[in-house]
Design an enzyme around this catalytic site. Structure first.
Site, PDB file in Angstrom:
ATOM      1  N   CYS A  84       0.812  -1.217   0.000  1.00 39.66           N
ATOM      2  CA  CYS A  84       0.000   0.000   0.000  1.00 39.66           C
ATOM      3  C   CYS A  84       0.846   1.267   0.000  1.00 39.66           C
ATOM      4  CB  CYS A  84      -0.954   0.000   1.195  1.00 39.66           C
ATOM      5  SG  CYS A  84      -2.237  -1.254   1.059  1.00 39.66           S
ATOM      6  N   PHE A  99       2.782   4.169  -2.657  1.00 36.68           N
ATOM      7  CA  PHE A  99       2.203   5.051  -3.672  1.00 36.68           C
ATOM      8  C   PHE A  99       1.537   4.268  -4.804  1.00 36.68           C
ATOM      9  CE2 PHE A  99       5.459   8.300  -2.230  1.00 36.68           C
ATOM     10  CZ  PHE A  99       4.529   9.177  -1.703  1.00 36.68           C
ATOM     11  N   GLY A 145       0.620   0.976  -4.970  1.00 36.96           N
ATOM     12  CA  GLY A 145      -0.490   0.134  -4.526  1.00 36.96           C
ATOM     13  C   GLY A 145      -1.740   0.939  -4.229  1.00 36.96           C
ATOM     14  N   LYS A 191      -1.460   1.278   7.849  1.00 40.19           N
ATOM     15  CA  LYS A 191      -1.357   1.974   6.557  1.00 40.19           C
ATOM     16  C   LYS A 191      -2.412   1.434   5.594  1.00 40.19           C
ATOM     17  CE  LYS A 191       0.907   4.460   3.324  1.00 40.19           C
ATOM     18  NZ  LYS A 191       0.029   4.388   2.160  1.00 40.19           N
ATOM     19  N   ARG A 195      15.933   0.663 -12.127  1.00 37.27           N
ATOM     20  CA  ARG A 195      15.008  -0.378 -11.687  1.00 37.27           C
ATOM     21  C   ARG A 195      15.762  -1.644 -11.305  1.00 37.27           C
ATOM     22  NH1 ARG A 195      12.561   1.889 -16.363  1.00 37.27           N
ATOM     23  NH2 ARG A 195      10.671   3.063 -15.900  1.00 37.27           N
ATOM     24  N   VAL A 207       3.664  -5.990 -10.258  1.00 32.21           N
ATOM     25  CA  VAL A 207       3.838  -4.591 -10.655  1.00 32.21           C
ATOM     26  C   VAL A 207       5.124  -4.005 -10.074  1.00 32.21           C
ATOM     27  CG1 VAL A 207       2.754  -2.304 -10.675  1.00 32.21           C
ATOM     28  CG2 VAL A 207       1.325  -4.356 -10.748  1.00 32.21           C
ATOM     29  N   VAL A 246      10.219  -5.273 -12.658  1.00 35.56           N
ATOM     30  CA  VAL A 246       9.050  -6.119 -12.853  1.00 35.56           C
ATOM     31  C   VAL A 246       9.366  -7.420 -13.589  1.00 35.56           C
ATOM     32  CG1 VAL A 246       8.296  -4.991 -14.997  1.00 35.56           C
ATOM     33  CG2 VAL A 246       6.608  -6.099 -13.508  1.00 35.56           C
ATOM     34  N   ASP A 289       5.119   1.889 -20.492  1.00 33.86           N
ATOM     35  CA  ASP A 289       6.079   2.455 -21.448  1.00 33.86           C
ATOM     36  C   ASP A 289       5.428   2.642 -22.819  1.00 33.86           C
ATOM     37  OD1 ASP A 289       8.922   1.680 -19.887  1.00 33.86           O
ATOM     38  OD2 ASP A 289       7.299   0.248 -19.617  1.00 33.86           O
ATOM     39  N   ALA A 317       2.227   3.081 -23.372  1.00 38.99           N
ATOM     40  CA  ALA A 317       1.306   4.222 -23.272  1.00 38.99           C
ATOM     41  C   ALA A 317       2.068   5.541 -23.393  1.00 38.99           C
ATOM     42  CB  ALA A 317       0.550   4.166 -21.946  1.00 38.99           C
ATOM     43  N   ARG A 318       3.242   5.597 -22.762  1.00 41.16           N
ATOM     44  CA  ARG A 318       4.067   6.800 -22.866  1.00 41.16           C
ATOM     45  C   ARG A 318       4.501   7.038 -24.316  1.00 41.16           C
ATOM     46  NH1 ARG A 318       7.533   5.061 -17.517  1.00 41.16           N
ATOM     47  NH2 ARG A 318       6.350   6.273 -15.980  1.00 41.16           N
ATOM     48  N   HIS A 370      11.346  -3.723 -19.031  1.00 41.07           N
ATOM     49  CA  HIS A 370      10.760  -2.470 -18.545  1.00 41.07           C
ATOM     50  C   HIS A 370      11.895  -1.728 -17.842  1.00 41.07           C
ATOM     51  CE1 HIS A 370       8.230   0.465 -16.621  1.00 41.07           C
ATOM     52  NE2 HIS A 370       8.431  -0.022 -15.405  1.00 41.07           N
TER      53      HIS A 370
END
Length: 320
Positions: free
Chosen positions: A18, A20, A22, A47, A95, A125, A129, A155, A157-158, A182
């Site tokens: 949980c 940012f 999530g 949280k 990453r 996610v 990944v 990526d 979508a970007r 990714h």
């Protein structure tokens, strides 16, 4: 059926982690209308409970859904478990730098899910990944179709957003993919890119753009560096990936058979085996159904193999 056998609820989702990403994903899923029940799980129960309370307060403005904080017992009957738990990427960190921390976190999470006889789809996610999807696949022992990563959906979508802006057209009419890792070795598959069926270079000419090599190189570099730019400015990325999670969940829950560049195990495609990376794939109720062979140039195939080698070397180092 034994009294202890788990019966899947096709309208239930669980989000593990949980932070940012999530929390943003849970918020996007709350608004999607796909689910009637959502459980949030985090190492910090308070949280998760706080996020559940906060997101629940928006339910009167959308379709009915029960949202609550829980534990691993509560995800047993979920149709999809979205795993965002892991250390966050820091400014200046790649990453792949996250690999050691997050593999160890997955070693505590995945066995807990397996113990509950979970029958649904694992959607990974957390970053990196590709490596974490591979890790989840090996630790769970689940069939490859049931363990998928969000891959290069964001990526891609970007890329579409950048191309739409460059060509001054609706980016939903742009058909192009980022494939491979990714991350820093990702590849823009220009050979198969088109705008409503018109090859990209031809469409660029129509729109008055003639420096194809320079423009595509600049756009691909901007897409690759998008996360770093955002992290430098605001510390984390989460809205874009949240929408990617929603999109993948839509394809699964509605059995859409949509083509999305998710992370899956490679099984000889382009000469690549035993590594997880992103290629366009049919996604439906079974999770991953099959890969879609798009046209790639020789240079793109070489770059894809290099991307796979990068992932393999990092994974081998992490598992030593």
């Amino acid at each position: 059926m034994s009294k202890n056998e788990v019966v899947m609820n096709p309208r239930k989702v669980a989000v593990v982690g949980c932070g940012f990403v999530g929390s943003a994903s849970a918020f996007a899923l709350m608004q999607s209308g796909l689910f009637s029940e959502m459980v949030l799980i985090d190492a910090n129960f308070e949280k998760a409970e706080g996020e559940a309370f906060d997101i629940s307060h928006g339910v009167p403005f959308t379709r009915p859904i029960k949202i609550y904080a829980g534990d691993y017992d509560d995800l047993a009957d979920a149709a999809i478990v979205v795993i965002t738990a892991g250390a966050a990427q820091k400014p200046g960190e790649t990453r792949l730098d996250l690999v050691h921390k997050n593999i160890n976190i997955f070693k505590s999470i995945i066995p807990e899910i397996v113990k509950r006889d979970f029958q649904g789809i694992l959607l990974i996610v957390a970053n990196p990944v590709d490596i974490l999807t591979y890790t989840a696949l090996k630790l769970s022992g689940y069939a490859p179709n049931r363990v998928i990563g969000s891959g290069t959906v964001l990526d891609t979508a970007r890329l579409k957003e950048r191309l739409g802006e460059h060509l001054e057209v609706d980016n939903r009419s742009v058909h192009a993919f980022i494939v491979g890792e990714h991350g820093d070795s990702e590849i823009a598959a220009w050979s198969s890119a088109n705008v409503s069926g018109i090859p990209l270079h031809d469409f660029c000419e129509m729109r008055g753009h003639h420096d194809h090599e320079g423009a595509t190189a600049e756009i691909a570099e901007k897409v690759k560096n998008s996360a770093y730019e955002i992290i430098q400015r605001k510390g984390a990325t989460y809205y874009g990936i949240a929408m990617s999670v929603k999109r993948i969940c839509e394809a699964i829950i509605r059995d859409e058979r949509s083509i999305l560049p998710i992370s899956t195990m490679m099984d000889g495609e382009s000469g690549i085996k035993d590594v997880v990376l992103s290629m366009p794939s049919i996604v439906g109720a079974e999770g991953f159904i099959s890969k879609v062979p798009i046209s790639l140039s020789e240079d793109e195939i070489k770059a894809l193999n290099k991307s796979a080698e990068t992932l393999k070397s990092v994974l081998e180092e992490a598992l030593e």
